[in-house]
Design a protein around this motif. Structure first.
Motif, short mmCIF file in Angstrom:
data_model
loop_
_atom_site.label_atom_id
_atom_site.label_comp_id
_atom_site.label_asym_id
_atom_site.label_seq_id
_atom_site.Cartn_x
_atom_site.Cartn_y
_atom_site.Cartn_z
N GLY A 12 0.81 -1.22 0.00
CA GLY A 12 0.00 0.00 0.00
C GLY A 12 0.84 1.26 0.00
N ASN A 14 1.75 3.27 -2.66
CA ASN A 14 1.64 4.24 -3.76
C ASN A 14 1.09 5.58 -3.29
OD1 ASN A 14 -0.86 2.31 -3.79
ND2 ASN A 14 -1.63 4.23 -4.67
N SER A 38 1.62 -2.05 -4.63
CA SER A 38 0.42 -1.30 -4.98
C SER A 38 -0.63 -2.22 -5.58
CB SER A 38 0.79 -0.19 -5.98
OG SER A 38 -0.36 0.52 -6.39
N ARG A 43 -0.61 2.90 -10.56
CA ARG A 43 -0.33 3.83 -9.47
C ARG A 43 1.02 3.53 -8.83
NH1 ARG A 43 -6.24 4.48 -6.37
NH2 ARG A 43 -7.32 5.43 -8.15
N GLY A 44 1.38 2.28 -8.80
CA GLY A 44 2.70 1.93 -8.29
C GLY A 44 3.80 2.49 -9.16
N THR A 63 8.66 -1.55 -8.23
CA THR A 63 7.26 -1.70 -7.82
C THR A 63 6.77 -3.09 -8.13
OG1 THR A 63 5.02 -0.75 -8.01
CG2 THR A 63 6.34 -0.86 -10.02
N GLN A 65 2.84 -5.31 -8.26
CA GLN A 65 1.39 -5.31 -8.07
C GLN A 65 1.06 -6.32 -6.97
OE1 GLN A 65 -1.19 -7.75 -8.68
NE2 GLN A 65 -2.73 -6.25 -8.06
#
Length: 251
Positions: A12, A14, A38, A43-44, A63, A65
């Protein structure tokens, strides 16, 4: 990524406190390689780009997901980090939610899915990678609102019968901190497990940062600084406990 960097995953991350924790780490030292976890991959990526644009950045970024409510997503993230890095040094369980849904049963289900079950899912999925680290560390982002001692103390500001779903989820998380700290300390690895209480921050946790700011909430970089301090080893004297800006939060 340099071979000697500390590989750190923040879920979490981002936005909000998680983002500020990542920023604190990569600005503080080139020792940190921070992976922005993220739920939304785009968004990440955006968060990584924003951090990489900082003029005085020292650490490095990546990053992944990860939706903590989806075991398949969690497992894919663990497999990706295993394939790319071969280990994880620090796990920061930051992803969390709250809502103002007056239907307690619905609120409990949605909050516990992220704040309790999601945290357990992530922790269990990444323990094998943490065991490959020379100095594994797990940080659970908790809250003084989850303290049963404070909730039962008539002289405490937390003595109020509000927010049962969220507060009880953090109380459950505190038990996880205590249990993981105990169980992992029995292993050969020098596992360190902590809770971190960032305090009330003006984030989108309830979808209205302005209202939180009006209640005296600090900016997210303050909470991010508290979590980062725990991650960096500045609160190691309080291992196994929930660390706050004022000291240690009572269970």
């Amino acid at each position: 990524m340099a071979a000697k960097q500390i590989v750190t995953l923040i879920t979490g991350a981002n936005q909000g406190i998680g983002f500020e924790t990542a920023k604190n780490l990569v600005l503080s030292s080139n020792a940190y390689h921070v992976i922005i976890g993220s739920r939304d991959a785009n968004r990440g990526t955006k968060a990584v780009s924003e951090l990489q644009s900082l003029a005085d950045i020292k650490g490095t970024l990546d990053t992944v997901q990860i939706d903590v409510t989806d075991d398949n997503s969690v497992d894919r993230a663990a497999e990706h980090i295993q394939s790319k890095y071969g280990r994880l040094d620090i796990l920061v369980n930051n992803a969390g939610v709250n809502n103002l849904n007056p239907a307690v049963r619905e609120s409990m289900r949605s909050i516990y899915a992220v704040n309790v079950i999601g945290v357990a899912s992530v922790t269990e999925a990444f323990l094998p990678l943490l065991r490959k680290s020379d100095a594994p560390r797990v940080v659970f982002v908790s809250s003084s609102m989850g303290s049963i001692a404070y909730a039962s103390d008539k002289n405490s500001p937390y003595y109020r019968p509000q927010g049962i779903p969220y507060r009880s989820s953090k109380a459950a998380l505190n038990m996880m901190i205590a249990m993981y700290s105990h169980s992992l300390s029995l292993e050969e690895k020098d596992f360190k497990v902590f809770g971190a209480d960032p305090g009330l921050n003006a984030t989108n946790l309830v979808g209205d940062a302005a209202s939180l700011r009006a209640r005296g909430a600090v900016e997210p970089y303050v909470g991010g600084g508290i979590i980062a301090a725990v991650a960096k080893g500045e609160r190691d004297a309080d291992v196994g406990r929930v660390c706050s800006i004022d000291g240690v939060v009572e269970w």
